[in-house]
Design a protein around this motif. Structure first.
Motif, PDB file in Angstrom:
ATOM      1  N   UNK A 187       0.784  -1.231   0.000  1.00  0.00           N
ATOM      2  CA  UNK A 187       0.000   0.000   0.000  1.00  0.00           C
ATOM      3  C   UNK A 187       0.812   1.275   0.000  1.00  0.00           C
ATOM      4  N   UNK A 188       2.132   1.133   0.060  1.00  0.00           N
ATOM      5  CA  UNK A 188       2.966   2.334   0.085  1.00  0.00           C
ATOM      6  C   UNK A 188       3.694   2.496  -1.256  1.00  0.00           C
ATOM      7  N   UNK A 189       3.632   3.695  -1.809  1.00  0.00           N
ATOM      8  CA  UNK A 189       4.259   3.928  -3.119  1.00  0.00           C
ATOM      9  C   UNK A 189       5.746   4.232  -2.973  1.00  0.00           C
ATOM     10  N   UNK A 190       6.538   3.583  -3.823  1.00  0.00           N
ATOM     11  CA  UNK A 190       7.981   3.840  -3.853  1.00  0.00           C
ATOM     12  C   UNK A 190       8.323   4.270  -5.282  1.00  0.00           C
ATOM     13  N   UNK A 191       8.685   5.535  -5.444  1.00  0.00           N
ATOM     14  CA  UNK A 191       9.088   6.032  -6.765  1.00  0.00           C
ATOM     15  C   UNK A 191      10.575   5.753  -6.915  1.00  0.00           C
ATOM     16  N   UNK A 192      10.938   4.924  -7.881  1.00  0.00           N
ATOM     17  CA  UNK A 192      12.343   4.550  -8.044  1.00  0.00           C
ATOM     18  C   UNK A 192      12.732   4.612  -9.515  1.00  0.00           C
ATOM     19  N   UNK A 193      14.031   4.610  -9.765  1.00  0.00           N
ATOM     20  CA  UNK A 193      14.536   4.628 -11.142  1.00  0.00           C
ATOM     21  C   UNK A 193      15.361   3.359 -11.335  1.00  0.00           C
ATOM     22  N   UNK A 194      14.982   2.555 -12.277  1.00  0.00           N
ATOM     23  CA  UNK A 194      15.648   1.248 -12.415  1.00  0.00           C
ATOM     24  C   UNK A 194      16.068   0.965 -13.852  1.00  0.00           C
ATOM     25  N   UNK A 195      17.132   0.181 -13.971  1.00  0.00           N
ATOM     26  CA  UNK A 195      17.531  -0.333 -15.280  1.00  0.00           C
ATOM     27  C   UNK A 195      16.522  -1.378 -15.719  1.00  0.00           C
ATOM     28  N   UNK A 196      16.452  -1.599 -17.010  1.00  0.00           N
ATOM     29  CA  UNK A 196      15.442  -2.543 -17.517  1.00  0.00           C
ATOM     30  C   UNK A 196      15.685  -3.961 -17.006  1.00  0.00           C
ATOM     31  N   UNK A 197      16.964  -4.280 -16.690  1.00  0.00           N
ATOM     32  CA  UNK A 197      17.249  -5.655 -16.264  1.00  0.00           C
ATOM     33  C   UNK A 197      17.123  -5.838 -14.748  1.00  0.00           C
ATOM     34  N   UNK A 198      16.777  -4.786 -14.028  1.00  0.00           N
ATOM     35  CA  UNK A 198      16.671  -4.878 -12.571  1.00  0.00           C
ATOM     36  C   UNK A 198      15.535  -5.826 -12.205  1.00  0.00           C
ATOM     37  N   UNK A 199      15.820  -6.819 -11.368  1.00  0.00           N
ATOM     38  CA  UNK A 199      14.736  -7.734 -11.005  1.00  0.00           C
ATOM     39  C   UNK A 199      13.841  -7.086  -9.954  1.00  0.00           C
ATOM     40  N   UNK A 200      12.630  -7.580  -9.893  1.00  0.00           N
ATOM     41  CA  UNK A 200      11.703  -7.070  -8.875  1.00  0.00           C
ATOM     42  C   UNK A 200      12.252  -7.372  -7.482  1.00  0.00           C
ATOM     43  N   UNK A 201      12.871  -8.544  -7.313  1.00  0.00           N
ATOM     44  CA  UNK A 201      13.421  -8.916  -6.003  1.00  0.00           C
ATOM     45  C   UNK A 201      14.462  -7.892  -5.553  1.00  0.00           C
ATOM     46  N   UNK A 202      15.391  -7.546  -6.438  1.00  0.00           N
ATOM     47  CA  UNK A 202      16.423  -6.569  -6.074  1.00  0.00           C
ATOM     48  C   UNK A 202      15.815  -5.194  -5.811  1.00  0.00           C
ATOM     49  N   UNK A 203      14.836  -4.820  -6.614  1.00  0.00           N
ATOM     50  CA  UNK A 203      14.217  -3.496  -6.437  1.00  0.00           C
ATOM     51  C   UNK A 203      13.493  -3.421  -5.093  1.00  0.00           C
ATOM     52  N   UNK A 204      12.777  -4.492  -4.755  1.00  0.00           N
ATOM     53  CA  UNK A 204      12.056  -4.507  -3.473  1.00  0.00           C
ATOM     54  C   UNK A 204      13.048  -4.380  -2.320  1.00  0.00           C
ATOM     55  N   UNK A 205      14.113  -5.160  -2.392  1.00  0.00           N
ATOM     56  CA  UNK A 205      15.068  -5.195  -1.277  1.00  0.00           C
ATOM     57  C   UNK A 205      15.976  -3.963  -1.247  1.00  0.00           C
ATOM     58  N   UNK A 206      16.593  -3.686  -2.392  1.00  0.00           N
ATOM     59  CA  UNK A 206      17.651  -2.666  -2.380  1.00  0.00           C
ATOM     60  C   UNK A 206      17.152  -1.256  -2.653  1.00  0.00           C
ATOM     61  N   UNK A 207      16.151  -1.125  -3.494  1.00  0.00           N
ATOM     62  CA  UNK A 207      15.667   0.232  -3.817  1.00  0.00           C
ATOM     63  C   UNK A 207      14.544   0.666  -2.878  1.00  0.00           C
ATOM     64  N   UNK A 208      13.821  -0.304  -2.325  1.00  0.00           N
ATOM     65  CA  UNK A 208      12.682   0.048  -1.460  1.00  0.00           C
ATOM     66  C   UNK A 208      12.924  -0.352  -0.002  1.00  0.00           C
ATOM     67  N   UNK A 209      14.036  -1.012   0.273  1.00  0.00           N
ATOM     68  CA  UNK A 209      14.414  -1.309   1.658  1.00  0.00           C
ATOM     69  C   UNK A 209      13.555  -2.346   2.359  1.00  0.00           C
ATOM     70  N   UNK A 210      12.827  -3.152   1.576  1.00  0.00           N
ATOM     71  CA  UNK A 210      11.967  -4.178   2.180  1.00  0.00           C
ATOM     72  C   UNK A 210      12.704  -5.522   2.109  1.00  0.00           C
ATOM     73  N   UNK A 211      13.527  -5.780   3.109  1.00  0.00           N
ATOM     74  CA  UNK A 211      14.424  -6.941   3.028  1.00  0.00           C
ATOM     75  C   UNK A 211      13.806  -8.229   3.561  1.00  0.00           C
ATOM     76  N   UNK A 212      12.536  -8.192   3.892  1.00  0.00           N
ATOM     77  CA  UNK A 212      11.862  -9.419   4.329  1.00  0.00           C
ATOM     78  C   UNK A 212      11.756 -10.431   3.217  1.00  0.00           C
ATOM     79  N   UNK A 213      11.728  -9.980   1.981  1.00  0.00           N
ATOM     80  CA  UNK A 213      11.716 -10.889   0.828  1.00  0.00           C
ATOM     81  C   UNK A 213      13.136 -11.400   0.623  1.00  0.00           C
ATOM     82  N   UNK A 214      13.297 -12.708   0.660  1.00  0.00           N
ATOM     83  CA  UNK A 214      14.641 -13.279   0.573  1.00  0.00           C
ATOM     84  C   UNK A 214      14.980 -13.713  -0.852  1.00  0.00           C
ATOM     85  N   UNK A 215      16.274 -13.762  -1.110  1.00  0.00           N
ATOM     86  CA  UNK A 215      16.743 -14.219  -2.416  1.00  0.00           C
ATOM     87  C   UNK A 215      17.630 -15.440  -2.195  1.00  0.00           C
ATOM     88  N   UNK A 216      17.269 -16.554  -2.824  1.00  0.00           N
ATOM     89  CA  UNK A 216      18.054 -17.771  -2.685  1.00  0.00           C
ATOM     90  C   UNK A 216      18.780 -18.087  -3.972  1.00  0.00           C
TER      91      UNK A 216
END
Ligand code: FES
Ligand code: FES
Length: 159
Positions: free
Chosen positions: A13-42
């Protein structure tokens, strides 16, 4: 020329305005650009399911989706499951049924199970186990994960 694009990720429910490269994965954007590190990457290959989030209600492996594909869509992550201080029934069931050991796979299992049960509350037990088999747990606590999801399914049907 930069191939970066301005997008908005709406996470819990919270908007995060970010600027990303086309190859940026959603996982990386969520964690690194939006600071939501609860989503894990294996595995980062769509195999383990640790990175599962809900996109417009559908469980999605966020390492396989580009951030730009999620622009403007409703994303739910493990951080958004609890209602304030009150745990979501799925979180409580994992705790009560010892459905986690190291906890690395847990956010992915929680989001997968919640996404499936919200869409299909009366899913058969056989199909539920089939769905859960798509995610991996290195601690191999599968029996308790299944027990926890079954318990939460009963509670979610009653609520
Ligand atoms: S990190 Fe995405 S499926 Fe494993
Ligand atoms: S609880 Fe450790 S990987 Fe699943």
């Amino acid at each position: 020329m930069s191939d970066k694009t301005d997008i908005t990720l709406i996470i819990n429910g919270q908007s995060h305005a970010i600027r990303v490269e086309s190859r940026r994965t959603l996982a990386d954007a969520i964690r690194e650009d939006c600071g939501q590190t609860g989503t894990h990457i294996g595995c980062e290959h769509g195999v383990c399911g640790a990175c599962t989030v809900l996109v417009n209600g559908e469980p999605v492996r966020s390492c396989l989706m580009f951030a730009q594909q999620a622009d403007g869509k409703q994303i739910r992550t493990v951080e958004g499951l609890a209602y304030g201080e009150e745990m979501h029934p799925m979180q409580r069931a994992f705790m009560e049924n010892h459905g986690l050991q190291c906890g690395f796979c847990t956010p992915g299992f929680l989001m997968l199970a919640v996404g499936v049960l919200e869409r299909e509350p009366d899913i058969s037990d056989h199909d539920l186990v089939d769905v859960l088999s798509s995610n991996l747990c290195r601690c191999t606590g599968y029996q308790n994960i299944i027990k926890a999801v079954r318990a939460a399914a009963v509670e979610m049907r009653q609520s």
